[in-house]
Design a protein around this motif. Structure first.
Motif, PDB file in Angstrom:
ATOM      1  N   LEU A  83       0.832  -1.211   0.000  1.00 42.46           N
ATOM      2  CA  LEU A  83       0.000   0.000   0.000  1.00 42.46           C
ATOM      3  C   LEU A  83       0.872   1.268   0.000  1.00 42.46           C
ATOM      4  O   LEU A  83       0.540   2.255  -0.660  1.00 42.46           O
ATOM      5  N   ILE A  84       1.975   1.224   0.750  1.00 42.55           N
ATOM      6  CA  ILE A  84       2.878   2.387   0.756  1.00 42.55           C
ATOM      7  C   ILE A  84       3.425   2.625  -0.645  1.00 42.55           C
ATOM      8  O   ILE A  84       3.434   3.753  -1.153  1.00 42.55           O
ATOM      9  N   ALA A  85       3.865   1.543  -1.283  1.00 47.56           N
ATOM     10  CA  ALA A  85       4.422   1.671  -2.631  1.00 47.56           C
ATOM     11  C   ALA A  85       3.359   2.220  -3.587  1.00 47.56           C
ATOM     12  O   ALA A  85       3.634   3.132  -4.396  1.00 47.56           O
ATOM     13  N   PHE A  86       2.151   1.693  -3.457  1.00 46.71           N
ATOM     14  CA  PHE A  86       1.064   2.132  -4.329  1.00 46.71           C
ATOM     15  C   PHE A  86       0.765   3.631  -4.121  1.00 46.71           C
ATOM     16  O   PHE A  86       0.625   4.398  -5.070  1.00 46.71           O
ATOM     17  N   LEU A  87       0.753   4.027  -2.848  1.00 42.25           N
ATOM     18  CA  LEU A  87       0.486   5.426  -2.507  1.00 42.25           C
ATOM     19  C   LEU A  87       1.574   6.336  -3.088  1.00 42.25           C
ATOM     20  O   LEU A  87       1.290   7.371  -3.701  1.00 42.25           O
ATOM     21  N   ALA A  88       2.826   5.921  -2.909  1.00 44.82           N
ATOM     22  CA  ALA A  88       3.947   6.732  -3.397  1.00 44.82           C
ATOM     23  C   ALA A  88       3.883   6.889  -4.913  1.00 44.82           C
ATOM     24  O   ALA A  88       4.052   7.987  -5.454  1.00 44.82           O
ATOM     25  N   LEU A  89       3.606   5.770  -5.608  1.00 44.74           N
ATOM     26  CA  LEU A  89       3.543   5.835  -7.073  1.00 44.74           C
ATOM     27  C   LEU A  89       2.386   6.708  -7.545  1.00 44.74           C
ATOM     28  O   LEU A  89       2.521   7.474  -8.507  1.00 44.74           O
ATOM     29  N   SER A  90       1.241   6.610  -6.847  1.00 43.64           N
ATOM     30  CA  SER A  90       0.087   7.425  -7.250  1.00 43.64           C
ATOM     31  C   SER A  90       0.408   8.906  -7.118  1.00 43.64           C
ATOM     32  O   SER A  90       0.090   9.713  -7.994  1.00 43.64           O
ATOM     33  N   ILE A  91       1.049   9.269  -5.992  1.00 40.17           N
ATOM     34  CA  ILE A  91       1.365  10.677  -5.774  1.00 40.17           C
ATOM     35  C   ILE A  91       2.359  11.166  -6.819  1.00 40.17           C
ATOM     36  O   ILE A  91       2.220  12.261  -7.376  1.00 40.17           O
ATOM     37  N   ASP A  92       3.341  10.311  -7.120  1.00 37.82           N
ATOM     38  CA  ASP A  92       4.314  10.660  -8.152  1.00 37.82           C
ATOM     39  C   ASP A  92       3.601  10.928  -9.479  1.00 37.82           C
ATOM     40  O   ASP A  92       3.854  11.919 -10.163  1.00 37.82           O
ATOM     41  N   PHE A  93       2.657  10.051  -9.818  1.00 35.71           N
ATOM     42  CA  PHE A  93       1.930  10.157 -11.074  1.00 35.71           C
ATOM     43  C   PHE A  93       1.079  11.433 -11.117  1.00 35.71           C
ATOM     44  O   PHE A  93       1.151  12.218 -12.071  1.00 35.71           O
ATOM     45  N   LEU A  94       0.315  11.655 -10.038  1.00 38.17           N
ATOM     46  CA  LEU A  94      -0.584  12.813 -10.020  1.00 38.17           C
ATOM     47  C   LEU A  94       0.194  14.132 -10.054  1.00 38.17           C
ATOM     48  O   LEU A  94      -0.139  15.045 -10.812  1.00 38.17           O
ATOM     49  N   LEU A  95       1.242  14.212  -9.243  1.00 41.47           N
ATOM     50  CA  LEU A  95       2.031  15.450  -9.245  1.00 41.47           C
ATOM     51  C   LEU A  95       2.746  15.636 -10.582  1.00 41.47           C
ATOM     52  O   LEU A  95       2.972  16.756 -11.023  1.00 41.47           O
ATOM     53  N   GLY A  96       3.078  14.516 -11.229  1.00 42.55           N
ATOM     54  CA  GLY A  96       3.706  14.586 -12.547  1.00 42.55           C
ATOM     55  C   GLY A  96       2.775  15.255 -13.556  1.00 42.55           C
ATOM     56  O   GLY A  96       3.191  16.093 -14.351  1.00 42.55           O
ATOM     57  N   ILE A  97       1.505  14.877 -13.519  1.00 44.79           N
ATOM     58  CA  ILE A  97       0.518  15.482 -14.432  1.00 44.79           C
ATOM     59  C   ILE A  97       0.408  16.979 -14.169  1.00 44.79           C
ATOM     60  O   ILE A  97       0.428  17.801 -15.083  1.00 44.79           O
ATOM     61  N   TRP A  98       0.337  17.320 -12.888  1.00 40.64           N
ATOM     62  CA  TRP A  98       0.204  18.713 -12.475  1.00 40.64           C
ATOM     63  C   TRP A  98       1.386  19.534 -12.971  1.00 40.64           C
ATOM     64  O   TRP A  98       1.231  20.627 -13.519  1.00 40.64           O
ATOM     65  N   GLU A  99       2.590  18.974 -12.776  1.00 37.33           N
ATOM     66  CA  GLU A  99       3.830  19.631 -13.183  1.00 37.33           C
ATOM     67  C   GLU A  99       3.788  19.964 -14.681  1.00 37.33           C
ATOM     68  O   GLU A  99       4.108  21.072 -15.088  1.00 37.33           O
ATOM     69  N   LYS A 100       3.377  18.996 -15.484  1.00 33.93           N
ATOM     70  CA  LYS A 100       3.322  19.201 -16.938  1.00 33.93           C
ATOM     71  C   LYS A 100       2.320  20.277 -17.308  1.00 33.93           C
ATOM     72  O   LYS A 100       2.593  21.150 -18.112  1.00 33.93           O
ATOM     73  N   LYS A 101       1.153  20.188 -16.677  1.00 37.64           N
ATOM     74  CA  LYS A 101       0.067  21.090 -17.006  1.00 37.64           C
ATOM     75  C   LYS A 101       0.486  22.549 -16.805  1.00 37.64           C
ATOM     76  O   LYS A 101       0.136  23.433 -17.580  1.00 37.64           O
ATOM     77  N   PHE A 102       1.282  22.777 -15.758  1.00 39.55           N
ATOM     78  CA  PHE A 102       1.677  24.127 -15.416  1.00 39.55           C
ATOM     79  C   PHE A 102       2.684  24.725 -16.390  1.00 39.55           C
ATOM     80  O   PHE A 102       2.723  25.920 -16.590  1.00 39.55           O
ATOM     81  N   THR A 103       3.518  23.883 -16.975  1.00 39.98           N
ATOM     82  CA  THR A 103       4.713  24.429 -17.612  1.00 39.98           C
ATOM     83  C   THR A 103       4.872  24.081 -19.075  1.00 39.98           C
ATOM     84  O   THR A 103       5.733  24.636 -19.735  1.00 39.98           O
ATOM     85  N   GLN A 104       4.056  23.182 -19.637  1.00 36.81           N
ATOM     86  CA  GLN A 104       4.417  22.670 -20.961  1.00 36.81           C
ATOM     87  C   GLN A 104       4.356  23.742 -22.055  1.00 36.81           C
ATOM     88  O   GLN A 104       5.104  23.702 -23.005  1.00 36.81           O
ATOM     89  N   ARG A 105       3.467  24.742 -21.884  1.00 36.45           N
ATOM     90  CA  ARG A 105       3.285  25.673 -22.982  1.00 36.45           C
ATOM     91  C   ARG A 105       4.462  26.629 -23.138  1.00 36.45           C
ATOM     92  O   ARG A 105       4.933  26.889 -24.233  1.00 36.45           O
ATOM     93  N   TRP A 106       4.947  27.191 -22.054  1.00 36.30           N
ATOM     94  CA  TRP A 106       5.950  28.233 -22.212  1.00 36.30           C
ATOM     95  C   TRP A 106       7.385  27.783 -22.071  1.00 36.30           C
ATOM     96  O   TRP A 106       8.297  28.452 -22.525  1.00 36.30           O
ATOM     97  N   SER A 107       7.635  26.639 -21.425  1.00 39.21           N
ATOM     98  CA  SER A 107       9.038  26.243 -21.257  1.00 39.21           C
ATOM     99  C   SER A 107       9.411  25.258 -22.351  1.00 39.21           C
ATOM    100  O   SER A 107       8.605  24.471 -22.797  1.00 39.21           O
TER     101      SER A 107
END
Lengths: 257, 215
Positions: free
Chosen positions: B190-214
């Motif tokens: 469950l810890i591994a699953f939680l860590a991977l989910s957070i990595d995935f979700l924050l990854g999407i967020w990171e892209k959404k914020f920056t992909q257009r201008w950088s």
């Protein structure tokens, strides 16, 4: 030669009095005195390290003088507090070679950056951005683009529009067209001359290209080792160089042609 | 192996409430620690980018904190803050400081000097410079720091059970002490699953914020 005096009785917007400035131990300006006339384009030319960029940064307070004074719009720059300095900078259009457009802001928000700092209303800011885009010869479609989606020449035009956004009476330009190709540069030079004819701001224009200095300047200032080598209208620089150094500079353009 | 998988699955279905409550505690410990590290680390990172002396001292401190083995860190802190959530949150946020401070500082320091010069030359006051120029431009780096740090906190929070805090570490701890391998594995998964989910979700967020201008 154009009318140098500008509006009659207007005081010089920029006055350098016996200014000395150093970068570390290296002196870059040495008892530098100069009056820039209202409404003129003064082009400043000299080799790297001759002090031309420092002289420009003394005008908007990005550099400090060791001694002497720089007076802009009647205010002594060195004596201004942080708030007054910010107010002064907002009255001066500033264009640099790297342009320094804000990569995370659209063309629109770049152009109206200073207006947004002053919290101008949205629709008004959009209208302003559109008219400025037209002024610098860019399509309205570019408004929502980001800087990385523009060509080098377009970026310079946006930089110019941004500097003109608050209708400044003074423009400081540090080798603004130094990094674009020859054709684009010629277009930008024509654009600048046209804008100057219509709006008549005072322009302090630094360049390392003698052809550009002679083509744009109402007066040309040749600098060498932190001092004024010669100051005069382009024809005088070309025909009566005051020293071998100035002659060498003007000779390069004759060989080119 | 298959028996183990079956037994883990049986634990999840039979003791769903137990695992859900551990998951909730785990998320709570992690979220609080991440939030503390995000704001504190971000503020220190901004200070580092402004002043070399501050940077030298803060980086030395957060680097030092980062190198303390987590078990030792928990152990030492128990003497001061006792057992329970407080100790766990202090340790987890302390670990998470390094990536936040480093990334915020680097993100701000790496801004194109032309951009900074243009902003200063146009009369940007210090606070507007921070909010309108420096933080937005450092955002990709800051979000990367947040993502690394969050994954690390979620994983390290598994040890928090050893100092009496809750979380999925409780299942692991119980599994180890009662020779119940399936229980330990169930908590770890469950810890591994939680860590991977957070990595995935924050990854999407990171892209959404920056992909257009950088670029």
């Amino acid at each position: 030669m154009k009318n140098l005096a500008g509006a009659a009785g207007e005081p010089p917007p920029i006055i350098f009095r016996e200014v000395t400035a150093a970068y570390g131990a290296e002196p870059v300006l040495d008892s530098f005195s100069l009056e820039v006339l209202p409404g003129e384009i003064l082009t400043v030319i000299g080799h790297s390290g001759c002090g031309k960029t420092t002289s420009l940064k003394l005008i908007n307070g990005l550099a400090r003088a060791q001694s002497g004074s720089v007076t802009v719009f009647g205010q002594e720059v060195g004596a201004l507090g942080p708030k007054q300095l910010i107010a002064l900078r907002r009255r001066i259009g500033y264009v640099i070679q790297g342009v320094g457009l804000f990569p995370h802001l659209t063309v629109w928000k770049n152009i109206t950056y200073v207006l947004d700092l002053l919290r101008e209303e949205r629709e008004q800011s959009r209208q302003k951005a559109l008219s400025l885009l037209g002024l610098v010869g860019l399509e309205p479609e570019l408004l929502r683009r980001f800087p990385r989606e523009l060509s080098g020449g377009q970026r310079q035009r946006v930089g110019l529009a941004r500097a003109l956004a608050f209708s400044p009476r003074l423009l400081l330009m540090d080798e603004p067209f130094g990094a674009v190709d020859g054709i684009t540069r010629a277009q930008l030079q024509r654009l600048l001359l046209g804008l100057h004819r219509d709006l008549r701001p005072t322009i302090y224009f630094i360049t390392h290209d003698i052809g550009e200095a002679l083509a744009l300047g109402d007066r040309v200032l040749v600098m060498r080792r932190g001092r004024i080598e010669q100051l005069g209208p382009p024809a005088e620089i070309r025909e009566r160089p005051a020293s071998d150094y100035v002659r060498q500079l003007t000779d390069t353009i004759i060989y080119k042609k | 192996m298959l028996d183990l998988a079956r037994e883990v699955w049986r634990l999840y279905t039979v003791r769903t409430d137990f695992f859900l409550s551990l998951l909730g505690q785990h998320l709570y410990l992690s979220a609080v620690s991440i939030a503390i590290a995000f704001f504190l680390g971000g503020a220190v990172g901004v200070a580092c980018a402004r002043n070399q002396a501050v940077k030298a001292v803060s980086m030395a401190v957060v680097n030092f904190l980062y190198t303390i083995p987590s078990i030792a860190f928990f152990g030492v802190l128990i003497a001061f803050t006792g057992i329970g959530d407080t100790t766990a949150i202090i340790v987890l946020s302390a670990y998470a400081l390094l990536p936040m401070v480093r990334n915020t500082c680097t993100g701000i320091s790496n801004i194109d000097p032309d951009v900074m010069e243009a902003a200063a030359g146009m009369g940007t006051p210090p606070l507007a410079l921070l909010w309108r120029i420096q933080l937005p431009l450092a955002l990709p780096m800051i979000l990367t720091g947040l993502r690394n740090m969050s994954v690390m906190v979620v994983a390290t929070a598994g040890i928090a059970a050893f100092v009496g805090a809750g979380g999925l570490g409780v299942a692991i701890w119980r599994g180890i002490t009662t020779y119940n391998l399936a229980m330990a594995v169930a908590g770890s998964l469950l810890i591994a699953f939680l860590a991977l989910s957070i990595d995935f979700l924050l990854g999407i967020w990171e892209k959404k914020f920056t992909q257009r201008w950088s670029s």
